[in-house]
Design a protein around this motif. Sequence first.
Motif, PDB file in Angstrom:
ATOM      1  N   CYS A  13       0.837  -1.203   0.000  1.00 23.91           N
ATOM      2  CA  CYS A  13       0.000   0.000   0.000  1.00 23.91           C
ATOM      3  C   CYS A  13       0.869   1.250   0.000  1.00 23.91           C
ATOM      4  O   CYS A  13       0.595   2.215  -0.718  1.00 23.91           O
ATOM      5  N   LYS A  14       1.913   1.236   0.808  1.00 25.39           N
ATOM      6  CA  LYS A  14       2.817   2.379   0.887  1.00 25.39           C
ATOM      7  C   LYS A  14       3.542   2.595  -0.444  1.00 25.39           C
ATOM      8  O   LYS A  14       3.740   3.729  -0.879  1.00 25.39           O
ATOM      9  N   LEU A  16       2.404   1.764  -3.443  1.00 21.90           N
ATOM     10  CA  LEU A  16       1.435   2.293  -4.404  1.00 21.90           C
ATOM     11  C   LEU A  16       1.233   3.792  -4.166  1.00 21.90           C
ATOM     12  O   LEU A  16       1.138   4.564  -5.121  1.00 21.90           O
ATOM     13  N   GLU A  17       1.200   4.197  -2.906  1.00 21.74           N
ATOM     14  CA  GLU A  17       1.064   5.617  -2.586  1.00 21.74           C
ATOM     15  C   GLU A  17       2.262   6.401  -3.130  1.00 21.74           C
ATOM     16  O   GLU A  17       2.099   7.459  -3.746  1.00 21.74           O
ATOM     17  N   GLU A  18       3.462   5.883  -2.929  1.00 18.32           N
ATOM     18  CA  GLU A  18       4.677   6.531  -3.456  1.00 18.32           C
ATOM     19  C   GLU A  18       4.607   6.648  -4.975  1.00 18.32           C
ATOM     20  O   GLU A  18       4.926   7.692  -5.547  1.00 18.32           O
ATOM     21  N   ASN A  19       4.199   5.566  -5.634  1.00 19.68           N
ATOM     22  CA  ASN A  19       4.123   5.560  -7.096  1.00 19.68           C
ATOM     23  C   ASN A  19       3.071   6.549  -7.605  1.00 19.68           C
ATOM     24  O   ASN A  19       3.268   7.193  -8.636  1.00 19.68           O
ATOM     25  N   ALA A  20       1.955   6.662  -6.889  1.00 17.55           N
ATOM     26  CA  ALA A  20       0.906   7.606  -7.284  1.00 17.55           C
ATOM     27  C   ALA A  20       1.420   9.037  -7.169  1.00 17.55           C
ATOM     28  O   ALA A  20       1.205   9.867  -8.063  1.00 17.55           O
ATOM     29  N   LYS A  21       2.118   9.338  -6.081  1.00 17.27           N
ATOM     30  CA  LYS A  21       2.678  10.682  -5.909  1.00 17.27           C
ATOM     31  C   LYS A  21       3.710  10.983  -6.992  1.00 17.27           C
ATOM     32  O   LYS A  21       3.769  12.097  -7.515  1.00 17.27           O
TER      33      LYS A  21
END
Length: 75
Positions: A13-14, A16-21
């Motif tokens: 999850c973390k 994916l959050e990094e990749n989205a940012k």
Amino acid sequence: MKIEILGTGCKKCKKLEENAKEAVQSLGVEATVEKVEDMKTIMEYGVMSTPGLVIDGVVKSTGKVLKAEDIKKFL
């Protein structure tokens, strides 16, 4: 644009959050990236497998960590 990362805080999850940012920054779009860890909210989206990617209220991906390049296609 509102991007939500659905998940309980696991490593995937973390990431994916990094990749989205990274995708948002790379494209220079106006967007907020928000982490959603509340299971009730996650279930309301019908997501049974995390991490989940939601863009403007629409579930785009579940159960996998998309790369920034893949997320860009949704943006």
